[in-house]
Scaffold this motif. Structure first.
Motif, short mmCIF file in Angstrom:
data_model
loop_
_atom_site.label_atom_id
_atom_site.label_comp_id
_atom_site.label_asym_id
_atom_site.label_seq_id
_atom_site.Cartn_x
_atom_site.Cartn_y
_atom_site.Cartn_z
N LEU A 161 0.75 -1.19 0.00
CA LEU A 161 0.00 0.02 -0.08
C LEU A 161 0.88 1.21 -0.14
N ARG A 162 1.99 1.32 0.79
CA ARG A 162 2.74 2.59 1.04
C ARG A 162 3.43 2.73 -0.69
N ALA A 163 4.04 1.67 -1.15
CA ALA A 163 4.61 1.75 -2.37
C ALA A 163 3.52 2.33 -3.23
N ALA A 164 2.32 1.91 -3.57
CA ALA A 164 1.29 2.15 -4.30
C ALA A 164 1.08 3.58 -4.20
N PHE A 165 0.62 4.09 -2.81
CA PHE A 165 0.16 5.28 -2.58
C PHE A 165 1.39 6.24 -2.86
N LYS A 166 2.40 5.94 -2.67
CA LYS A 166 3.77 6.85 -2.98
C LYS A 166 3.83 7.08 -4.59
N GLY A 167 3.68 5.95 -5.04
CA GLY A 167 3.58 6.35 -6.87
C GLY A 167 2.53 7.13 -7.31
N TRP A 168 1.26 7.27 -6.34
CA TRP A 168 0.24 7.81 -7.03
C TRP A 168 0.37 9.32 -6.32
N ALA A 169 1.21 9.89 -5.33
CA ALA A 169 1.09 11.02 -4.97
C ALA A 169 1.12 12.16 -5.62
N PRO A 170 0.18 13.19 -5.42
CA PRO A 170 -0.12 14.36 -6.51
C PRO A 170 1.06 14.95 -6.84
N THR A 171 1.06 15.39 -8.09
CA THR A 171 2.12 16.00 -8.81
C THR A 171 1.43 17.53 -9.15
N GLN A 172 0.16 17.49 -9.09
CA GLN A 172 -0.45 18.73 -9.10
C GLN A 172 -1.72 18.86 -8.16
N PRO A 173 -2.37 19.95 -7.96
CA PRO A 173 -3.57 19.70 -6.99
C PRO A 173 -4.64 18.84 -7.63
N GLN A 174 -5.47 18.06 -6.66
CA GLN A 174 -6.18 17.08 -6.79
C GLN A 174 -7.08 17.15 -5.58
N GLN A 175 -8.32 16.60 -5.95
CA GLN A 175 -9.50 16.42 -5.04
C GLN A 175 -10.58 15.26 -5.36
N HIS A 176 -10.56 14.44 -4.38
CA HIS A 176 -11.36 13.24 -4.43
C HIS A 176 -12.59 13.82 -3.56
N LEU A 177 -13.75 13.73 -4.43
CA LEU A 177 -14.94 14.38 -3.70
C LEU A 177 -15.92 13.02 -3.34
N VAL A 178 -16.01 12.51 -2.16
CA VAL A 178 -16.67 11.34 -1.76
C VAL A 178 -17.97 11.67 -1.07
N GLY A 179 -19.02 11.17 -1.63
CA GLY A 179 -20.37 11.41 -1.29
C GLY A 179 -21.44 10.18 -1.29
N ASN A 180 -22.61 10.24 -0.88
CA ASN A 180 -23.78 9.39 -1.09
C ASN A 180 -23.38 8.12 -0.48
#
Length: 132
Positions: free
Chosen positions: A56-75
């Protein structure tokens, strides 16, 4: 299960979902990983499951943002299955800001399983599907 227990479960699960989203968007990999138990699993379309803190650490480190991002989670619909387990289904829209402004990158759904371990709600399994 009492109404107060259901409310406690729902509040704990929603707090983890929010903490995960904010940490991921800020690139705080260790904070994201801390929300999973040691055998936690992330499933994404087209990939083998990512299981365990190191993966998980390796995956999320690889997906670290390189520009502003936003996950909007709802419902989000939380379903307690026991006093120490719950499921949640949430819709998610992922935005990224580029040169032309914010654009929708992904629309999807999270199907999560949570466990209450050693006084904390943790994300045991997240299965993500993409809608568009």
């Amino acid at each position: 299960m009492s109404e107060s227990t259901q409310a406690w479960v729902s509040a704990g699960v929603r707090a983890v979902i929010g903490a995960h989203t904010q940490a991921q968007d800020a690139g705080r990999t260790d904070d994201v990983v801390a929300l999973y138990p040691p055998d936690g699993v992330l499933e994404l379309p087209g990939m083998d499951p990512v299981q365990g803190h190191d993966a998980l650490r390796a995956a999320f480190k690889g997906w670290a943002p390189t520009q502003p991002q936003q996950h909007l989670v709802g419902n989000t619909v939380v379903t307690p299955t026991a006093e120490d387990e719950a499921t949640a289904v949430s819709d998610v829209v992922f935005f990224q800001r580029g040169d032309t402004g914010w654009t929708v990158q992904v629309v999807g759904r999270y199907e999560d399983t949570f466990r209450h371990i050693d006084g904390a709600w943790l994300l045991q399994r997240r299965a993500t599907t993409y809608q568009a």
